[in-house]
Design a protein around this motif. Structure first.
Motif, PDB file in Angstrom:
ATOM      1  N   ASP A   1       0.856  -1.191   0.000  1.00  0.00           N
ATOM      2  CA  ASP A   1       0.000   0.000   0.000  1.00  0.00           C
ATOM      3  C   ASP A   1       0.890   1.239   0.000  1.00  0.00           C
ATOM      4  OD1 ASP A   1       0.760   0.684   2.751  1.00  0.00           O
ATOM      5  OD2 ASP A   1      -0.592  -0.938   3.362  1.00  0.00           O
ATOM      6  N   ARG A   2       0.256   2.405  -0.166  1.00  0.00           N
ATOM      7  CA  ARG A   2       1.004   3.647  -0.326  1.00  0.00           C
ATOM      8  C   ARG A   2       1.933   3.929   0.853  1.00  0.00           C
ATOM      9  NH1 ARG A   2      -2.286   9.216  -0.453  1.00  0.00           N
ATOM     10  NH2 ARG A   2      -3.118   8.317  -2.392  1.00  0.00           N
ATOM     11  N   ASP A   3       1.402   3.846   2.070  1.00  0.00           N
ATOM     12  CA  ASP A   3       2.194   4.231   3.231  1.00  0.00           C
ATOM     13  C   ASP A   3       3.400   3.317   3.436  1.00  0.00           C
ATOM     14  OD1 ASP A   3       0.472   6.307   3.713  1.00  0.00           O
ATOM     15  OD2 ASP A   3      -0.668   5.254   5.278  1.00  0.00           O
ATOM     16  N   SER A   4       3.198   2.008   3.288  1.00  0.00           N
ATOM     17  CA  SER A   4       4.329   1.091   3.494  1.00  0.00           C
ATOM     18  C   SER A   4       5.378   1.250   2.396  1.00  0.00           C
ATOM     19  CB  SER A   4       3.840  -0.356   3.572  1.00  0.00           C
ATOM     20  OG  SER A   4       3.224  -0.760   2.367  1.00  0.00           O
ATOM     21  N   ILE A   5       4.949   1.564   1.177  1.00  0.00           N
ATOM     22  CA  ILE A   5       5.909   1.786   0.087  1.00  0.00           C
ATOM     23  C   ILE A   5       6.708   3.057   0.346  1.00  0.00           C
ATOM     24  CG2 ILE A   5       6.069   2.463  -2.349  1.00  0.00           C
ATOM     25  CD1 ILE A   5       3.988   0.309  -2.951  1.00  0.00           C
ATOM     26  N   HIS A   6       6.043   4.131   0.770  1.00  0.00           N
ATOM     27  CA  HIS A   6       6.778   5.350   1.122  1.00  0.00           C
ATOM     28  C   HIS A   6       7.779   5.061   2.240  1.00  0.00           C
ATOM     29  CE1 HIS A   6       4.940   8.100  -1.552  1.00  0.00           C
ATOM     30  NE2 HIS A   6       3.797   8.293  -0.903  1.00  0.00           N
ATOM     31  N   GLY A   7       7.361   4.274   3.232  1.00  0.00           N
ATOM     32  CA  GLY A   7       8.259   3.942   4.333  1.00  0.00           C
ATOM     33  C   GLY A   7       9.460   3.150   3.865  1.00  0.00           C
ATOM     34  N   ARG A   8       9.243   2.189   2.952  1.00  0.00           N
ATOM     35  CA  ARG A   8      10.340   1.366   2.442  1.00  0.00           C
ATOM     36  C   ARG A   8      11.320   2.213   1.640  1.00  0.00           C
ATOM     37  NH1 ARG A   8      14.195  -2.280   2.921  1.00  0.00           N
ATOM     38  NH2 ARG A   8      14.415  -3.695   1.139  1.00  0.00           N
ATOM     39  N   TYR A   9      10.812   3.109   0.792  1.00  0.00           N
ATOM     40  CA  TYR A   9      11.689   3.976   0.005  1.00  0.00           C
ATOM     41  C   TYR A   9      12.500   4.877   0.928  1.00  0.00           C
ATOM     42  CZ  TYR A   9      10.485   2.876  -4.832  1.00  0.00           C
ATOM     43  OH  TYR A   9      10.364   2.260  -6.054  1.00  0.00           O
ATOM     44  N   ALA A  10      11.877   5.410   1.967  1.00  0.00           N
ATOM     45  CA  ALA A  10      12.598   6.270   2.915  1.00  0.00           C
ATOM     46  C   ALA A  10      13.721   5.480   3.591  1.00  0.00           C
ATOM     47  CB  ALA A  10      11.620   6.828   3.953  1.00  0.00           C
ATOM     48  N   GLU A  11      13.435   4.225   3.956  1.00  0.00           N
ATOM     49  CA  GLU A  11      14.441   3.368   4.576  1.00  0.00           C
ATOM     50  C   GLU A  11      15.608   3.107   3.639  1.00  0.00           C
ATOM     51  OE1 GLU A  11      14.604  -1.098   6.618  1.00  0.00           O
ATOM     52  OE2 GLU A  11      13.053  -0.622   5.136  1.00  0.00           O
ATOM     53  N   LEU A  12      15.304   2.792   2.377  1.00  0.00           N
ATOM     54  CA  LEU A  12      16.346   2.507   1.401  1.00  0.00           C
ATOM     55  C   LEU A  12      17.196   3.737   1.118  1.00  0.00           C
ATOM     56  CD1 LEU A  12      14.245   0.306  -1.035  1.00  0.00           C
ATOM     57  CD2 LEU A  12      16.162  -0.481   0.369  1.00  0.00           C
ATOM     58  N   LEU A  13      16.555   4.897   1.016  1.00  0.00           N
ATOM     59  CA  LEU A  13      17.300   6.137   0.777  1.00  0.00           C
ATOM     60  C   LEU A  13      18.198   6.460   1.959  1.00  0.00           C
ATOM     61  CD1 LEU A  13      14.494   8.207  -0.957  1.00  0.00           C
ATOM     62  CD2 LEU A  13      16.692   7.575  -1.988  1.00  0.00           C
ATOM     63  N   GLU A  14      17.740   6.192   3.148  1.00  0.00           N
ATOM     64  CA  GLU A  14      18.538   6.432   4.339  1.00  0.00           C
ATOM     65  C   GLU A  14      19.743   5.497   4.380  1.00  0.00           C
ATOM     66  OE1 GLU A  14      18.042   6.377   9.236  1.00  0.00           O
ATOM     67  OE2 GLU A  14      16.292   6.188   7.940  1.00  0.00           O
ATOM     68  N   GLN A  15      19.531   4.234   4.026  1.00  0.00           N
ATOM     69  CA  GLN A  15      20.631   3.264   3.983  1.00  0.00           C
ATOM     70  C   GLN A  15      21.683   3.685   2.948  1.00  0.00           C
ATOM     71  OE1 GLN A  15      18.798  -0.505   3.201  1.00  0.00           O
ATOM     72  NE2 GLN A  15      17.936  -0.711   5.277  1.00  0.00           N
ATOM     73  N   LYS A  16      21.202   4.164   1.809  1.00  0.00           N
ATOM     74  CA  LYS A  16      22.126   4.571   0.751  1.00  0.00           C
ATOM     75  C   LYS A  16      22.949   5.785   1.184  1.00  0.00           C
ATOM     76  CE  LYS A  16      20.667   6.453  -3.152  1.00  0.00           C
ATOM     77  NZ  LYS A  16      20.134   6.635  -4.534  1.00  0.00           N
ATOM     78  N   ALA A  17      22.301   6.728   1.834  1.00  0.00           N
ATOM     79  CA  ALA A  17      23.000   7.916   2.298  1.00  0.00           C
ATOM     80  C   ALA A  17      24.058   7.557   3.342  1.00  0.00           C
ATOM     81  CB  ALA A  17      22.008   8.919   2.880  1.00  0.00           C
TER      82      ALA A  17
END
Length: 364
Positions: A346-362
């Motif tokens: 769903d939208r919220d969990s996908i936004h959360g996953r992308y935020a997590e991945l972007l944070e890991q990459k940074a």
């Protein structure tokens, strides 16, 4: 300035001699170690015969071996024995290496499990095929190059090692660009001594050697011999392979992976269509269902817009709400088709996953 390759004569034969660059000649004159890759197929057979003959002619005194990377059950029964007969014929040691994690069939199956896991955890946007492809030949890089090179580095301690392969320019458009010799690190030199030979010249060299070629050519009717079922095989070769009883367990296992993954072995060509008569009824039914799933999966994934697709360094940004809704819809559909236990639907969990991945990459 780079010096031009030279062509050495065929030592009294009507087939051509070997091509070599002055750099390779200098290394050979300095007693460089030579490892000749052999698969059991015609090109490596001819390359080995011609190279050894040339090395004898120039008085090469460095160490030499034949080396074969065993790909497991995907290989013809005669491939390793063919290499052993060739080594005996040439009076050379044969070194056999294998990938520790298993052969190519095991690699394809593990790749599918990895693809499934990556999809379920939203570590990729679309499903990744399990099979190697002409553009992504990990079958060569992972099961041959990455196994052979460490072995020859371990075996030979000298400053330079010459790795001989039977690559020919006439084989394909990609190989038409092959050079006679190249090196990436200055120590391992890849030498392609028969790069300009024709197929007819290859067989002429083999016949003149006194050792017959792999039986798959003249007994089974194969035009090329590598894996029993190769990603590069034409339809005739696939059919010829399927006619051989020794290939049928592999055939059924590969078709089962087609059915499980919903990805055809050769892109649009299903291996299961080559010889359906040797499949059990339930296997044919599973293949038909896989084709239906493949069409539905492809249609669903085509709805994902290009800016949303996986690229190097993904994810590069957060999705919009509309993009997240679209991705959630596609993921629910694909997961349902394949029976995946996917998260992030769903939208919220996908936004959360992308935020997590972007944070890991940074952080990395």
């Amino acid at each position: 300035m780079h010096r031009q390759p030279t062509l050495f004569d065929g030592i009294g034969s009507s087939y051509p001699g070997v091509a070599a660059t002055p750099e390779v000649s200098d290394l050979l004159a300095g007693a460089a170690s030579v490892a000749i890759g052999v698969s059991g197929g015609k090109d490596s057979h001819a390359a080995a015969v011609a190279t050894v003959r040339y090395l004898d002619q120039i008085g090469h005194v460095g160490p030499r071996v034949l080396i074969h990377s065993d790909l497991g059950m995907v290989e013809w029964n005669d491939s390793l024995p063919m290499c052993e007969r060739l080594a005996h014929h040439l009076g050379m040691e044969l070194v056999v290496v294998r990938r520790k994690a298993g052969g190519l069939m095991e690699r394809w199956e593990a790749r599918w499990e990895s693809s499934r896991h990556r999809y379920e955890t939203l570590s990729t946007v679309t499903l990744v095929p399990c099979w190697s492809t002409p553009a992504m030949r990990f079958c060569t890089s992972e099961l041959k190059t990455q196994v052979i090179v460490p072995e020859i580095k371990r075996r030979f301690s000298g400053p330079a090692i010459i790795n001989v392969t039977g690559i020919r320019r006439a084989e394909s458009a990609a190989r038409a660009k092959a050079t006679v010799a190249s090196t990436a690190d200055g120590r391992i030199w890849d030498w392609r001594p028969i790069v300009d030979w024709s197929e007819g010249q290859v067989f002429e060299c083999i016949d003149a050697s006194g050792l017959p070629p792999h039986p798959a050519y003249r007994q089974f009717g194969m035009s090329r011999v590598s894996c029993r079922f190769c990603i590069m095989s034409n339809g005739s070769d696939l059919q010829a392979a399927a006619r051989q009883p020794e290939a049928r367990p592999l055939y059924r296992r590969m078709v089962a992976l087609e059915s499980r993954s919903s990805f055809a072995f050769q892109g649009a060509r299903w291996l299961g269509d080559v010889a359906p008569d040797i499949l059990e009824a339930d296997a044919r039914a599973a293949l038909d269902e896989a084709k239906r799933i493949a069409a539905a999966r492809s249609a669903a994934e085509r709805r994902i817009t290009k800016p949303m697709l996986y690229v190097g360094g993904w994810p590069t940004r957060m999705l919009t709400d509309g993009e997240a809704d679209l991705l959630a819809e596609v993921r629910r559909e694909v997961s349902g088709l394949l029976g995946f236990k996917s998260g992030f639907l769903d939208r919220d969990s996908i936004h959360g996953r992308y935020a997590e991945l972007l944070e890991q990459k940074a952080a990395a």
